[in-house]
Design a protein around this motif. Structure first.
Motif, short mmCIF file in Angstrom:
data_model
loop_
_atom_site.label_atom_id
_atom_site.label_comp_id
_atom_site.label_asym_id
_atom_site.label_seq_id
_atom_site.Cartn_x
_atom_site.Cartn_y
_atom_site.Cartn_z
N UNK A 26 -46.17 23.29 2.40
CA UNK A 26 -45.13 23.63 1.42
C UNK A 26 -43.75 23.70 2.07
N UNK A 27 -43.47 22.74 2.94
CA UNK A 27 -42.25 22.76 3.71
C UNK A 27 -41.14 21.87 3.18
N UNK A 28 -41.38 21.15 2.09
CA UNK A 28 -40.33 20.32 1.54
C UNK A 28 -39.31 21.17 0.80
N UNK A 29 -38.11 20.69 0.74
CA UNK A 29 -37.02 21.42 0.09
C UNK A 29 -37.26 21.47 -1.42
N UNK A 30 -37.09 22.65 -1.98
CA UNK A 30 -37.18 22.81 -3.43
C UNK A 30 -35.88 23.46 -3.92
N UNK A 31 -35.48 23.07 -5.10
CA UNK A 31 -34.29 23.65 -5.71
C UNK A 31 -34.75 24.35 -6.98
N UNK A 32 -34.57 25.64 -7.00
CA UNK A 32 -35.05 26.45 -8.12
C UNK A 32 -33.85 27.01 -8.88
N UNK A 33 -33.35 26.21 -9.79
CA UNK A 33 -32.19 26.65 -10.57
C UNK A 33 -32.64 27.55 -11.71
N UNK A 34 -33.60 27.08 -12.48
CA UNK A 34 -34.08 27.86 -13.62
C UNK A 34 -35.46 28.47 -13.38
N UNK A 35 -36.28 27.76 -12.63
CA UNK A 35 -37.68 28.17 -12.51
C UNK A 35 -37.86 29.53 -11.86
N UNK A 36 -36.91 29.96 -11.05
CA UNK A 36 -37.06 31.26 -10.41
C UNK A 36 -37.05 32.42 -11.42
N UNK A 37 -36.55 32.15 -12.63
CA UNK A 37 -36.52 33.18 -13.67
C UNK A 37 -37.79 33.16 -14.53
N UNK A 38 -38.64 32.15 -14.35
CA UNK A 38 -39.88 32.05 -15.12
C UNK A 38 -40.92 33.00 -14.54
N UNK A 39 -41.90 33.38 -15.34
CA UNK A 39 -43.01 34.18 -14.81
C UNK A 39 -43.75 33.39 -13.72
N UNK A 40 -44.37 34.10 -12.78
CA UNK A 40 -45.03 33.47 -11.64
C UNK A 40 -46.10 32.47 -12.09
N UNK A 41 -46.83 32.80 -13.12
CA UNK A 41 -47.89 31.90 -13.59
C UNK A 41 -47.30 30.59 -14.12
#
Length: 173
Positions: A71-86
């Protein structure tokens, strides 16, 4: 399914070792080249061609699948960080399929380019020495192809709920 994952993990380990050996060889060749150039006025011929056509390509593309399993590739979490973990877990899992499509297309297209390079006998000339470079064209599709296989496998593990044998780093969920 887990046995396939273990086989895939072994393949990834081999490609990782290939990448590490390429980096080691690159460091040695560059060091000897620089020392030879400044101490004896005799650089190693074809160092630039070898580094740019082989070592760097191996180091950049062959270990792609290892980075994915960690899981080392770069991710950009603009909206998803506000979603529930599931929800994040399900979104990330479906991105495996989307990413597999992109890497699969890259592998397919670059394989065709590698074939063209092979047919034309692609080479570079450095210090009057002809260095055949067409084999290095196959490194990108090999790395992208293995990455595609890993992504499809991870998506299948997600869909089936089977136990993965890849030994991945923990993900969301």
């Amino acid at each position: 399914m887990e046995m396939i994952g273990r086989l895939l993990a072994r393949t990834i380990n081999v490609t990782t070792w290939v990448g590490m050996i390429a980096i080691l060889l690159m460091m040695v060749q560059i060091t000897v080249d620089v020392a030879g150039k400044f101490l004896f006025n005799t650089p190693i011929p074809a160092t630039i061609s070898m580094v740019s056509s082989y070592y760097m390509v191996i180091a950049a593309f062959v270990p792609l699948a290892l980075v994915e399993t960690r899981n080392g590739h770069i991710t950009v979490e603009v909206l998803t960080e506000f979603f529930p973990m599931r929800t994040q877990y399900h979104l990330y899992s479906w991105t495996y399929l989307l990413s597999a499509g992109v890497f699969g297309a890259l592998a397919y297209r670059s394989w065709g380019e590698a074939g063209k390079a092979q047919n034309s006998g692609t080479f570079m000339v450095e210090h009057g020495i002809k260095i055949i470079t067409w084999p290095s064209y196959y490194l990108l599709p090999i790395g992208a192809g293995l990455m595609t296989v890993v992504l499809v496998y991870r998506w299948l593990v997600y869909v089936t709920g089977a136990k993965s044998g890849l030994g991945e780093s923990p993900t969301i969920g």
